[in-house]
Write an enzyme that holds these catalytic residues in place. Sequence first.
Site, PDB file in Angstrom:
ATOM      1  NE  ARG A 177      -3.560   2.077   2.909  1.00  0.00           N
ATOM      2  CZ  ARG A 177      -4.835   2.203   2.552  1.00  0.00           C
ATOM      3  NH1 ARG A 177      -5.420   1.241   1.855  1.00  0.00           N
ATOM      4  NH2 ARG A 177      -5.546   3.274   2.887  1.00  0.00           N
ATOM      5  CB  CYS A 211     -14.038   2.542   0.166  1.00  0.00           C
ATOM      6  SG  CYS A 211     -13.168   4.122   0.160  1.00  0.00           S
ATOM      7  CG  HIS A 216      -8.309   1.117  -3.019  1.00  0.00           C
ATOM      8  ND1 HIS A 216      -7.672  -0.041  -2.624  1.00  0.00           N
ATOM      9  CD2 HIS A 216      -8.923   1.598  -1.901  1.00  0.00           C
ATOM     10  CE1 HIS A 216      -7.883  -0.248  -1.333  1.00  0.00           C
ATOM     11  NE2 HIS A 216      -8.642   0.734  -0.873  1.00  0.00           N
ATOM     12  CD  GLN A 271     -13.267  -0.570  -0.693  1.00  0.00           C
ATOM     13  OE1 GLN A 271     -12.524  -0.511   0.276  1.00  0.00           O
ATOM     14  NE2 GLN A 271     -14.503  -1.060  -0.618  1.00  0.00           N
ATOM     15  NE  ARG A 320     -10.245  -3.871   0.869  1.00  0.00           N
ATOM     16  CZ  ARG A 320      -9.524  -2.847   1.329  1.00  0.00           C
ATOM     17  NH1 ARG A 320     -10.108  -1.713   1.674  1.00  0.00           N
ATOM     18  NH2 ARG A 320      -8.204  -2.942   1.407  1.00  0.00           N
ATOM     19  CG  ASP A 326     -13.458   7.654  -1.179  1.00  0.00           C
ATOM     20  OD1 ASP A 326     -13.506   7.547   0.063  1.00  0.00           O
ATOM     21  OD2 ASP A 326     -12.465   7.311  -1.849  1.00  0.00           O
TER      22      ASP A 326
END
Length: 308
Positions: A107, A266, A134, A137, A294, A225
């Site tokens: 990450r 998310c 991402h 996700q 996830r 988001d």
Amino acid sequence: MNHFLDIHKTDKAALRGIIDQAKATKQARLNRPKAALDDDLPLKDRMVALIFEKPSTRTRVSFDVGVRQMGGQTMVLSGSDMQLGHGETIADTARVLSRYVDMIMIRTFDETVLTEMAEFASIPVINGLTDRTHPCQIMADVLTYEEHRGPIQGKKVVWCGDGNNVCASFLHAAGQFGFDFTFTGPAQLDPEPEFIGLARNQGVEVIIERDAEKAVAEADLVVADTWVSMHDSQSSKERRHNMLRSYQVNEALMAKAKPDALFMHCLPAHREEEVTSAVMDGPQSVIFDEAENRLHAQKAIMRYCMEG
């Protein structure tokens, strides 16, 4: 060897296999006592390095738990532990780690760190997030939608707000899973033209609509988001709030979508900013199923990587 770097770089059949595998393993665990171990342990005696240049809650916990549920062990390394690209090259770091561990999840900020790690590693590398995409996700989001409403193919997904890295992976998924995508937000925050083109070239409809109410009409899924990141300055935060205020997802906006439309985020969310608590805690919200998924999606991704 299979890496999992981005959704558009993974074969459509493999993506469908990952979603189906995630559904199956999630259901298998639901049908047994929590204390029981999985019979199938594809990571038994395997070591997975989890590298975090960016801090994380969901990514760290879900990958750590997932590896353990699959019989493996994790080594968690922070950016300060690694100092990637400072002193030792990323290529050399990748070569060394490949001698010690069996898989890398990273990450990071810069996408080139991920791609160089994958280029020089002789073990699978998974994109846990970059500033540009991402993918883990969105695999969880596809899984969540299909759990609640069936196949996502042919559905209308609407993104409200900033065309950020999560939005980018949604565009990749639109082309690969065959759903239409509408972006509603200020022009300054549009998704990258490259990502819009990738989806359109796969034959799906991608629309840019500045009016949020028009955008969500007939939507099957509405997604938001955060408007700001922890690294933004106070002045930047204020500018973003001014730009994005009219794109808040609230009850009035959700009422313009289909009656059975779902809402996703998310997390972490800033309640009463990009989305109201009434929507987050309301009947159309599946945000906590999304967060749980996830774990299941990433377990299927790791299995895909190891099977390669």
